[in-house]
Design an enzyme around this catalytic site. Sequence first.
Site, mmCIF file in Angstrom:
data_model
loop_
_atom_site.group_PDB
_atom_site.id
_atom_site.type_symbol
_atom_site.label_atom_id
_atom_site.label_comp_id
_atom_site.label_asym_id
_atom_site.label_seq_id
_atom_site.Cartn_x
_atom_site.Cartn_y
_atom_site.Cartn_z
ATOM 1 N N LYS A 110 -3.224 -3.061 55.945
ATOM 2 C CA LYS A 110 -3.095 -2.633 57.335
ATOM 3 C C LYS A 110 -3.846 -1.311 57.449
ATOM 4 C CE LYS A 110 -0.064 -0.782 60.833
ATOM 5 N NZ LYS A 110 1.274 -0.292 61.169
ATOM 6 N N GLY A 122 6.739 4.618 66.676
ATOM 7 C CA GLY A 122 8.071 5.212 66.575
ATOM 8 C C GLY A 122 8.692 5.662 67.880
ATOM 9 N N ALA A 134 3.706 -1.319 66.823
ATOM 10 C CA ALA A 134 4.046 0.034 67.274
ATOM 11 C C ALA A 134 4.705 0.071 68.651
ATOM 12 C CB ALA A 134 2.826 0.943 67.279
ATOM 13 N N GLY A 135 5.774 0.818 68.705
ATOM 14 C CA GLY A 135 6.447 1.096 69.965
ATOM 15 C C GLY A 135 7.469 0.052 70.383
ATOM 16 N N ASN A 169 9.340 -1.733 62.957
ATOM 17 C CA ASN A 169 9.927 -0.924 61.884
ATOM 18 C C ASN A 169 11.069 -0.075 62.418
ATOM 19 O OD1 ASN A 169 10.546 0.771 59.724
ATOM 20 N ND2 ASN A 169 8.474 1.223 59.205
ATOM 21 N N THR A 170 10.733 1.010 63.127
ATOM 22 C CA THR A 170 11.735 2.001 63.536
ATOM 23 C C THR A 170 12.930 1.377 64.257
ATOM 24 O OG1 THR A 170 9.972 3.624 63.750
ATOM 25 C CG2 THR A 170 12.047 4.148 64.826
#
Lengths: 67, 264
Positions: B99, B160, B186-187, B208-209
């Site tokens: 990535k 994040g 992301a996001g 992820n987050t």
Amino acid sequence: MQIHLNGTPKTITTESMTVARLLQELGIPAASVVVELNKTIIQPDCYAASSLQNNDQVELIRFVGGG
Amino acid sequence: MLTDMLTIGGHTFNSRLFLGTGKFSSSAVMKEAIAASGTEMVTVALRRVDLNNPEDDIMIALDRKKCVFLPNTSGARNAEEAIRLAHLARAASGSSWLKLEVTPDPRTLLPDPVETLKATAELVRAGFIVLPYMNADPILALRLQDVGAAAVMPLGSPIGTNQGILTAFQIEIIIDQARVPVVVDAGIGAPSHAALAMEMGADAVLVNTAISVAGDPVAMARAFAQAVEAGRTAFVAGMGSRGKQAQASSPLTGTLATDLGFLA
């Protein structure tokens, strides 16, 4: 002699220090890291033969959690 | 839906949920969340060994038989740094999955399009399977696939932030034009965001987050798995179009008003 280990100066008193020996002294399982010596990746089967010289830049890198 | 598989870089995935491994409270929680998510692709980062914790190794907790490892180049500020990290990642993982992340500004963590394109081209030539993290720019997505990206990973919103899909309009164009899989990255802060991306036709999402910092990361991983599956199923089923004027769901003929006229 002095090396730069992960960006920090480190004094080495042992003569004929190698990558393999460094990992052993630091308690790092060799299979868990990748080693860069002066920006060149060292293959694991060369750890024992890779001697460290004064001012060498050694990076010990491994995977951590990340996104 | 056994036939609805995703193929990236010659590898076939049943799950369209990719998981980041950052910010989990412990390896045990991470491991359980990975299992609950059903993911077959996890991202990891490369960092200097913590010399005070020489045996702290995330790989012990990860099962490489179940998941493809996707090392990222996080921390790289330009193409040169990303390429150096890529080679370290390949040496550490023994595989060519990557990535690509080039984020010069730590405040926004927005990807540098010029350096990302440059690094993608070079890493593809060096035999990597490159999945570049990119801003949701349809032109850049075409350029990246032209130089050999195995997939493109446009951001929904900054890393994040849990802001969701703020780039829906651009991502729709990217999906419409893409010849390679589109992974929204992301996001994504809630299962509904992931479902939305999948309903739009994204091939996968990377989360992820939203999972790792949830009150119960394992339950949240399950919720994301359900949302991704629901969104994908809805996309494959074919969604109805949007309109501005009401369209009755019930028949307009045969009502009491028409037949009897006493309310007309």
